[in-house]
Each structure stands twice: as structure tokens, then as C-alpha cells.
Design an enzyme around this catalytic site. Sequence first.
Site, mmCIF file in Angstrom:
data_model
loop_
_atom_site.group_PDB
_atom_site.id
_atom_site.type_symbol
_atom_site.label_atom_id
_atom_site.label_comp_id
_atom_site.label_asym_id
_atom_site.label_seq_id
_atom_site.Cartn_x
_atom_site.Cartn_y
_atom_site.Cartn_z
ATOM 1 N N ASN A 10 0.875 -1.172 0.000
ATOM 2 C CA ASN A 10 0.000 0.000 0.000
ATOM 3 C C ASN A 10 0.912 1.221 0.000
ATOM 4 O O ASN A 10 1.483 1.568 1.023
ATOM 5 C CB ASN A 10 -0.887 -0.038 1.250
ATOM 6 C CG ASN A 10 -1.696 1.224 1.436
ATOM 7 O OD1 ASN A 10 -1.767 2.068 0.541
ATOM 8 N ND2 ASN A 10 -2.308 1.367 2.603
ATOM 9 N N LYS A 12 0.119 4.226 -0.276
ATOM 10 C CA LYS A 12 -0.510 5.424 0.296
ATOM 11 C C LYS A 12 -0.257 6.622 -0.625
ATOM 12 O O LYS A 12 -0.211 6.446 -1.839
ATOM 13 C CB LYS A 12 -0.021 5.642 1.738
ATOM 14 C CG LYS A 12 -0.206 4.359 2.576
ATOM 15 C CD LYS A 12 -0.017 4.564 4.053
ATOM 16 C CE LYS A 12 -0.240 3.234 4.778
ATOM 17 N NZ LYS A 12 -0.181 3.352 6.228
ATOM 18 N N HIS A 97 -9.523 1.276 4.694
ATOM 19 C CA HIS A 97 -8.255 1.448 5.416
ATOM 20 C C HIS A 97 -8.487 2.423 6.571
ATOM 21 O O HIS A 97 -9.281 3.362 6.451
ATOM 22 C CB HIS A 97 -7.169 1.980 4.476
ATOM 23 C CG HIS A 97 -5.815 1.948 5.103
ATOM 24 N ND1 HIS A 97 -5.380 2.937 5.951
ATOM 25 C CD2 HIS A 97 -4.823 1.025 5.043
ATOM 26 C CE1 HIS A 97 -4.160 2.619 6.379
ATOM 27 N NE2 HIS A 97 -3.795 1.471 5.846
ATOM 28 N N GLU A 99 -6.935 4.829 7.611
ATOM 29 C CA GLU A 99 -6.720 6.244 7.276
ATOM 30 C C GLU A 99 -7.949 6.828 6.564
ATOM 31 O O GLU A 99 -8.250 8.008 6.713
ATOM 32 C CB GLU A 99 -5.436 6.386 6.440
ATOM 33 C CG GLU A 99 -4.202 6.186 7.330
ATOM 34 C CD GLU A 99 -2.987 5.614 6.635
ATOM 35 O OE1 GLU A 99 -2.921 5.640 5.397
ATOM 36 O OE2 GLU A 99 -2.089 5.130 7.354
ATOM 37 N N GLU A 167 -5.484 -4.658 10.576
ATOM 38 C CA GLU A 167 -4.457 -3.648 10.840
ATOM 39 C C GLU A 167 -4.791 -2.910 12.123
ATOM 40 O O GLU A 167 -5.627 -2.004 12.130
ATOM 41 C CB GLU A 167 -4.398 -2.631 9.697
ATOM 42 C CG GLU A 167 -4.117 -3.245 8.355
ATOM 43 C CD GLU A 167 -3.498 -2.244 7.380
ATOM 44 O OE1 GLU A 167 -2.597 -2.654 6.640
ATOM 45 O OE2 GLU A 167 -3.897 -1.068 7.392
ATOM 46 N N GLY A 173 2.453 2.330 10.898
ATOM 47 C CA GLY A 173 3.490 3.344 10.711
ATOM 48 C C GLY A 173 4.212 3.745 11.986
ATOM 49 O O GLY A 173 4.952 4.717 12.005
ATOM 50 N N SER A 213 3.241 -1.935 10.289
ATOM 51 C CA SER A 213 4.684 -2.015 10.556
ATOM 52 C C SER A 213 5.291 -3.381 10.232
ATOM 53 O O SER A 213 6.160 -3.857 10.963
ATOM 54 C CB SER A 213 4.987 -1.615 12.005
ATOM 55 O OG SER A 213 4.627 -0.258 12.220
HETATM 56 C C1 G2H Z 1 -0.808 -0.097 7.588
HETATM 57 C C2 G2H Z 1 0.304 -0.426 6.706
HETATM 58 C C3 G2H Z 1 -0.175 -0.608 5.272
HETATM 59 P P1 G2H Z 1 2.670 0.430 7.530
HETATM 60 O O1 G2H Z 1 -1.472 1.073 7.157
HETATM 61 O O2 G2H Z 1 -1.532 -0.571 5.037
HETATM 62 O O3 G2H Z 1 1.244 0.615 6.761
HETATM 63 O O4 G2H Z 1 3.232 -0.877 7.042
HETATM 64 O O5 G2H Z 1 3.503 1.611 7.084
HETATM 65 O O6 G2H Z 1 2.420 0.403 8.990
#
Ligand code: G2H
Length: 250
Positions: A10, A12, A97, A99, A167, A173, A213
Site C-alpha cells: 500500500n 498510500k 483502510h 486512514e 491492521e 506506521g 509495521s
Molecule cells: C498499515 C500499513 C499498510 P505500515 O497502514 O496498510 O502501513 O506498514 O507503514 O504500517
Amino acid sequence: DRPRPLVAGNWKMNGLKTSAKVLEEIHAGYTPGLKAKVELAVCPPATLVGMLAQISVGSRVAIGGQDCHAKESGAFTGDLSAEMLADAGATYVIVGHSERRQYHKEKDMDVCAKAVAAHRAGLTAIVCVGETREERESGKTLGVVRKQLRGSIPVDSNSQNLVVAYEPVWAIGTGLTPTIADVAEVHALIRDELRRLVGKADAPKVRILYGGSVKPSNAADLMAVDNVNGALVGGASLVAADFLGIAGAY
Ligand code: G2H
């Protein structure tokens, strides 16, 4: 039988035309051996979906969108339909998601409508769920995730057109990850709910991804957990070597 795992990136709101290089590096490292073990998908910003899908023709890395509108077309300035993503070459779309839930106030019913739209357009919906830190700390995680699943997954879902991503919002993140036991507990709950939602026969085949993460250094431990059938990767998916390192954890 475990389903074939999916590692989805992703991106983003990151990526310019020059980021095609990242996809080309992923292609270069996506050897037949790796391909036999794991499916890869990249979800870039919508501006890059068409271009990356063209680069990916014949290369076996799937392309996805990060969101879609529930309607097929109309007066919705700035929005994109699932049909447009499919037309541009996407086969996946992330919906719900955290976000989007946080910054665009998307509720379960909105997410469900978007997943319906994805299915209408022939896309596989990656439906995201996960608890906040306050919900985790007050012991509400399982109830919250159950409610999100029941509200966000449309009745026409099956193992071909649905992927679920767990998630935990507090892990996104931040570098924090839940314990293996916590991941196992939530993924087992999701599998259980899927039996109700898509039926007993199909539920074991639905991919349930862990996200938040995920890095090459923790991927093997996370991916070994029961009912974890892949990863949704944010930050680490922007660097081909890291993304491939996570995929290689299988
Ligand atoms: C969670 C994830 C990917 P990250 O949002 O969707 O982001 O791996 O940067 O925590």
C-alpha cells in the site's frame, strides 16, 4: 488447505512516475520460485494505476487501487469508481483502510458499499479492519473487529473477491506490532466470522492479511501465525528490496 498467501503493498500517498522503477525492481526479484509461494500486489496512488498496470502486463504482479467510490459514475468531483480502476488495469482495491475511516469519516456501511462496488466491477476488495489503541487498552479489540467485519463485508463476498486485512490502528506506521498471540487471537476471530459471512466451505480459502509495521525483520514471525495468509505493507513496500524481503519470508 492454506490459501496462497498475498503480500500487497500500500503505497498510500507516495509515488511519482519515477516510482515505476520500484515496480521494475520488484518484477526483477519476483522469481518463479517466489511466485510459486506468494502472490504479490502493489496498490499505488490512483495516478499511477494505469501506468503500473501496463508495466505489469504479463509480469504477474497485480495492481490495486487504495479506495473507490460506491457509485459507478456521476457528479462526485474528485472521486474514482471501481469501474475506472478496473478499466485502468487494477484487479484489487483496498477499502476501509483506517486512514480512510479516520480522515474521511468512513463508516462500516460506507466501506461495505465500496466493497459491493469493487465486486460489481470485478475487483477483489481488500477490506481493512482494526482497533484503536484506546479500544485495545480497554479490552474491546475482539468486539470492535467483529462489528467492523459484520458491517463492512458484503453478502456477495467469497474467497475470490474478498481479502480481509487486520491492521491494528496503533501499529500502523509506528514501528509497534502486536504480540504473536494477539495476532493469532484476532485472526482466529476473523476466520470464525468468515464462516458466518461466506460459509463454512469457503471461509478457509479467504486470505486474511496482517498489516501494520510489517518489515523484513518481523515478517517471518508474523507470517508463521495461524490464519495469517499474507501481509498488507505500507512503508516497507516503497523499497523493492524490503517488499521482496517480506515476500521472501514465506
Ligand atoms: C498499515 C500499513 C499498510 P505500515 O497502514 O496498510 O502501513 O506498514 O507503514 O504500517
